[in-house]
Design a protein around this motif. Sequence first.
Motif, PDB file in Angstrom:
ATOM      1  N   ALA A  23     -18.868 -34.633  -5.838  1.00  0.00           N
ATOM      2  CA  ALA A  23     -17.474 -35.053  -5.610  1.00  0.00           C
ATOM      3  C   ALA A  23     -16.475 -33.951  -5.972  1.00  0.00           C
ATOM      4  CB  ALA A  23     -17.177 -36.339  -6.376  1.00  0.00           C
ATOM      5  N   PRO A  24     -16.581 -33.307  -7.156  1.00  0.00           N
ATOM      6  CA  PRO A  24     -15.602 -32.263  -7.452  1.00  0.00           C
ATOM      7  C   PRO A  24     -15.722 -31.043  -6.531  1.00  0.00           C
ATOM      8  CG  PRO A  24     -17.128 -32.527  -9.297  1.00  0.00           C
ATOM      9  CD  PRO A  24     -17.415 -33.619  -8.332  1.00  0.00           C
ATOM     10  N   MET A  25     -16.950 -30.682  -6.121  1.00  0.00           N
ATOM     11  CA  MET A  25     -17.087 -29.554  -5.200  1.00  0.00           C
ATOM     12  C   MET A  25     -16.547 -29.925  -3.831  1.00  0.00           C
ATOM     13  SD  MET A  25     -17.992 -26.396  -5.372  1.00  0.00           S
ATOM     14  CE  MET A  25     -17.259 -25.417  -4.051  1.00  0.00           C
ATOM     15  N   SER A  26     -16.729 -31.164  -3.439  1.00  0.00           N
ATOM     16  CA  SER A  26     -16.166 -31.625  -2.174  1.00  0.00           C
ATOM     17  C   SER A  26     -14.645 -31.564  -2.201  1.00  0.00           C
ATOM     18  CB  SER A  26     -16.650 -33.048  -1.874  1.00  0.00           C
ATOM     19  OG  SER A  26     -16.167 -33.460  -0.616  1.00  0.00           O
ATOM     20  N   ASP A  27     -14.036 -31.912  -3.333  1.00  0.00           N
ATOM     21  CA  ASP A  27     -12.580 -31.804  -3.464  1.00  0.00           C
ATOM     22  C   ASP A  27     -12.119 -30.354  -3.316  1.00  0.00           C
ATOM     23  OD1 ASP A  27     -12.407 -34.542  -3.890  1.00  0.00           O
ATOM     24  OD2 ASP A  27     -12.208 -34.358  -6.079  1.00  0.00           O
ATOM     25  N   ILE A  28     -12.854 -29.431  -3.897  1.00  0.00           N
ATOM     26  CA  ILE A  28     -12.523 -28.003  -3.769  1.00  0.00           C
ATOM     27  C   ILE A  28     -12.617 -27.588  -2.306  1.00  0.00           C
ATOM     28  CG2 ILE A  28     -13.326 -25.666  -4.346  1.00  0.00           C
ATOM     29  CD1 ILE A  28     -14.192 -26.890  -7.110  1.00  0.00           C
ATOM     30  N   ASN A  29     -13.698 -27.991  -1.635  1.00  0.00           N
ATOM     31  CA  ASN A  29     -13.901 -27.622  -0.226  1.00  0.00           C
ATOM     32  C   ASN A  29     -12.908 -28.303   0.712  1.00  0.00           C
ATOM     33  OD1 ASN A  29     -16.024 -25.898  -0.735  1.00  0.00           O
ATOM     34  ND2 ASN A  29     -17.598 -27.425  -0.326  1.00  0.00           N
TER      35      ASN A  29
ATOM     36  N   HIS B  41     -20.680 -32.188   4.476  1.00  0.00           N
ATOM     37  CA  HIS B  41     -20.882 -30.741   4.578  1.00  0.00           C
ATOM     38  C   HIS B  41     -21.145 -30.147   3.199  1.00  0.00           C
ATOM     39  CE1 HIS B  41     -19.912 -26.479   4.798  1.00  0.00           C
ATOM     40  NE2 HIS B  41     -20.324 -26.555   6.058  1.00  0.00           N
ATOM     41  N   THR B  42     -20.394 -30.610   2.194  1.00  0.00           N
ATOM     42  CA  THR B  42     -20.582 -30.105   0.834  1.00  0.00           C
ATOM     43  C   THR B  42     -21.973 -30.463   0.318  1.00  0.00           C
ATOM     44  OG1 THR B  42     -18.208 -30.248   0.415  1.00  0.00           O
ATOM     45  CG2 THR B  42     -19.654 -30.148  -1.515  1.00  0.00           C
ATOM     46  N   ALA B  43     -22.436 -31.674   0.583  1.00  0.00           N
ATOM     47  CA  ALA B  43     -23.780 -32.084   0.155  1.00  0.00           C
ATOM     48  C   ALA B  43     -24.836 -31.195   0.806  1.00  0.00           C
ATOM     49  CB  ALA B  43     -24.027 -33.548   0.500  1.00  0.00           C
TER      50      ALA B  43
END
Length: 177
Positions: free
Chosen positions: A20-26, A45-47
């Motif tokens: 979730a936090p990496m997805s927010d960054i992306n 896509h992040t997953a």
Amino acid sequence: MTEIRTPRLLLRRWCDDDLAPMSDINADPRVMRWIGDGSVRDLDHTAQAIERWEEEWDKEGFGLYAVELLASGELAGFTGLSVPAFLPEVLPAVEIGWRLGQQFWGQGYASEAAHAVLEFALQVRGLDRVISIARVGNDASENVMRKLGMVPERETKHPVYGHPLRVHTIDLTEYQA
């Protein structure tokens, strides 16, 4: 070595709580403006990206570390090593890269993490050369590259999107930690 500690950061392998936090960054257009075609990335896509990064660890013995702030446990983004397959003209090469959330910019985290990764590349992986690729105009990333002792090697164009890229390099036999 799948974990590196710096004075303020923990560089580690990825876990489920990072999605979730990496997805927010992306999903932040300010972060993604210099990446690929500049478009944001969604949760799926992040997953898939995290899965690829973990596979690269298994295949190459290096990869992109999740960057966690020691003080708060927050995920700040990533830094690490990868094979830049998107730019065949530089292969064989290993690239150092980073992507941090906008709220973590300007605090020295990218440089701190990247210095630790260069030491890993030299001392653990035994690499003798590392490159970094930035879209021309991405002054913040090029500033980190200069702090690492990297020098511009060449300019080229992204093979898919056509925008200008600058390739920086460092000979790790001359790297001073």
